[in-house]
Design an enzyme around this catalytic site. Structure first.
Site, mmCIF file in Angstrom:
data_model
loop_
_atom_site.group_PDB
_atom_site.id
_atom_site.type_symbol
_atom_site.label_atom_id
_atom_site.label_comp_id
_atom_site.label_asym_id
_atom_site.label_seq_id
_atom_site.Cartn_x
_atom_site.Cartn_y
_atom_site.Cartn_z
ATOM 1 C CB SER A 258 -0.965 -0.057 1.186
ATOM 2 O OG SER A 258 -2.069 0.743 0.897
ATOM 3 C CE LYS A 262 -0.018 5.293 -1.938
ATOM 4 N NZ LYS A 262 -1.040 4.694 -2.716
ATOM 5 C CD1 TRP A 349 -8.022 3.364 -1.722
ATOM 6 C CD2 TRP A 349 -9.764 4.442 -2.622
ATOM 7 N NE1 TRP A 349 -7.945 4.679 -1.347
ATOM 8 C CE2 TRP A 349 -9.009 5.367 -1.881
ATOM 9 C CE3 TRP A 349 -10.908 4.879 -3.272
ATOM 10 C CZ2 TRP A 349 -9.342 6.711 -1.774
ATOM 11 C CZ3 TRP A 349 -11.245 6.234 -3.164
ATOM 12 C CH2 TRP A 349 -10.471 7.125 -2.422
ATOM 13 C CG HIS A 399 -5.772 -2.426 0.769
ATOM 14 N ND1 HIS A 399 -4.989 -2.253 -0.344
ATOM 15 C CD2 HIS A 399 -5.251 -1.613 1.725
ATOM 16 C CE1 HIS A 399 -4.041 -1.365 -0.081
ATOM 17 N NE2 HIS A 399 -4.176 -0.967 1.166
HETATM 18 C C1 GTR Z 1 -5.403 4.592 1.768
HETATM 19 C C2 GTR Z 1 -4.813 5.406 0.664
HETATM 20 C C3 GTR Z 1 -4.118 4.507 -0.314
HETATM 21 C C4 GTR Z 1 -3.247 3.467 0.353
HETATM 22 C C5 GTR Z 1 -3.802 2.978 1.683
HETATM 23 C C6 GTR Z 1 -2.820 2.272 2.620
HETATM 24 O O1 GTR Z 1 -6.114 5.352 2.661
HETATM 25 O O2 GTR Z 1 -5.839 6.122 0.059
HETATM 26 O O3 GTR Z 1 -3.392 5.267 -1.248
HETATM 27 O O4 GTR Z 1 -1.961 3.902 0.487
HETATM 28 O O5 GTR Z 1 -4.334 3.987 2.430
HETATM 29 O O6 GTR Z 1 -1.671 2.654 2.731
HETATM 30 O O7 GTR Z 1 -3.281 1.353 3.295
#
Ligand code: GTR
Length: 422
Positions: A258, A262, A349, A399
């Protein structure tokens, strides 16, 4: 008057429901038509013809990402020292070594401490290793009473045991499902992890904490954000791993889930010492294409996390079509090194298809460098990883980073690392 009142009510209602009126698009037919920038065409329109040209073109693309997306990493060096905080030579019934090492990064009277938790199998020497940040402190990674509880700022995010921005004993081992350490050890890999908040706390404090404090910076349009700060922290851990004899520093895979995915991608771009790069569901600002406008958007991510990217990135809020780069070019910058990207079916997402298309569109650069890139153009079936020099899988579910994902990463790494150790 009635109409005005009704529209005011509707505006207020939707703004409250969706946060600043944002409704994510999950409909492919509602996506704008878009053209991806070609990584193999120079900014002046001249095509990249050979590997030598690519070296120059690569610099152009890195500059674009630094100026427009992640911000510029300061060039100044820091002084690094390390000390062992604890060590267990018989972890996992004698199969592994577990140690925690504190890195002290010093610059102009400021210091930053990174606590690195390391598990190394005893069966392999020197050990190929996965390096990844954790979200909530090293003590959440394993239920081991000797792992130090983080003293860095920790988001009160409803976790068990979170006490007003500090962590407690109750959090020990609460994230073991993301860290199948025993299986990793059994497969002959080591794993090193650091709490991301050690490098840069995950909140917008106006550039005063973490790496920013260390470099005593005033923020401008292209100053680095937290994602770049985290990436830089991974490289400092690599500085240490290069000195750690038990580790094969030529076989370190940098990995992240996540937001930390990045950071892992950007770390892989900036630091060629990372032999493999793995992105787990990194989504917007990670592996997913921005111009698709599917799931999280540039505007949304900049509003929710104003500290993650450079301020210039905000120019592209609702203007993704103006971005001079897109995320397939980020992946292309990792070439010719192996890269693995994965998505989860329910994680819309993060735009699974956008992550996949980045892999496909990064491949021409791999091919120019004599590597396969991603094989073919077909979206893989669930739980059926497809791998070339770029690998990709999508699994059912939400996720998260799961033992299944880790298994795929290790299968992928075996293909590149194992032949060198047998
Ligand atoms: C979310 C964000 C994503 C992702 C995620 C995470 O809120 O919008 O870009 O990075 O968090 O890190 O779990």
């Amino acid at each position: 008057m009635k109409t005005i009142l009704l529209s005011a009510f509707l505006f207020f209602f939707s703004a409250t429901l969706f946060g600043q009126g944002f409704v994510a698009n999950y409909d492919e037919s509602k996506m704008p038509s878009y053209t991806l920038p070609d990584p193999l065409i120079f900014n002046n329109g001249v095509p990249v013809k050979n590997q030598n040209d690519w070296k120059k073109r690569r610099i152009e693309i890195v500059d674009l990402f630094e100026n427009e997306v992640y911000g510029k990493t300061p060039a100044a060096k820091v002084h690094l020292t390390s000390k062992v905080l604890s060590e267990n030579l018989n972890a996992f019934n004698g199969k592994a070594i577990r140690k925690e090492v504190q890195l002290k990064l010093e610059k102009d009277g400021e210091e930053l401490l990174l606590n690195v938790l390391i598990f190394l199998p005893k069966s392999v020497k020197p050990v190929p290793l996965f390096l990844a940040y954790n979200f909530n402190g090293n003590h959440t990674v394993a239920k081991d009473p000797e792992i130090a509880i983080t003293t860095s700022w920790l988001k009160s995010n409803g976790m068990v045991g979170n006490k007003a921005e500090s962590s407690t004993e109750l959090q020990r081992g609460t994230d073991v499902s993301s860290w199948p350490v025993e299986e990793i050890i059994a497969r002959g890999y080591g794993v090193a992890t650091v709490y991301c908040g050690d490098a840069d706390p995950d909140f917008d404090d106006g550039f005063k904490n973490g790496v920013h404090k260390l470099f005593k910076e005033v923020r401008n349009g292209s100053s680095w954000g937290t994602i770049a700060g985290w990436a830089w922290g991974l490289s400092r851990v690599m500085d240490y791993l290069e000195k750690e004899k038990a580790v094969n520093s030529k076989q370190v895979a940098v990995l992240g889930h996540s937001r930390l995915g990045k950071a892992a991608l950007w770390a892989g771009v900036k630091d060629p010492r990372f032999a493999i790069v793995v992105s787990n569901e990194s989504g917007c600002g990670g592996a997913a294409l921005s111009k698709r406008i599917y799931g999280e958007t540039v505007e949304r991510i900049n509003q929710s996390f104003p500290h993650w990217f450079c301020e210039n990135f905000r120019k592209y809020n609702r203007k993704e079509e103006d971005l001079p780069i897109d995320q397939h070019e980020l992946l292309a910058l990792i070439a010719p090194r192996p890269l693995y990207v994965c998505s989860a079916e329910e994680d819309r997402w993060a735009d699974p298809k956008g992550e996949f298309l980045s892999c496909v569109n990064a491949s021409p650069v791999y091919q120019l460098l004599g590597k396969e890139g991603f094989p073919g153009k077909d979206f893989p079936e669930l739980n059926k990883p497809v791998t070339g020099t770029i690998g990709y899988h999508i699994r059912p579910g939400k996720h998260a980073i799961t033992p299944y994902d880790w298994g795929c990463f290790m299968n992928f790494a075996d293909g590149f690392f194992k032949k060198n150790r047998e």
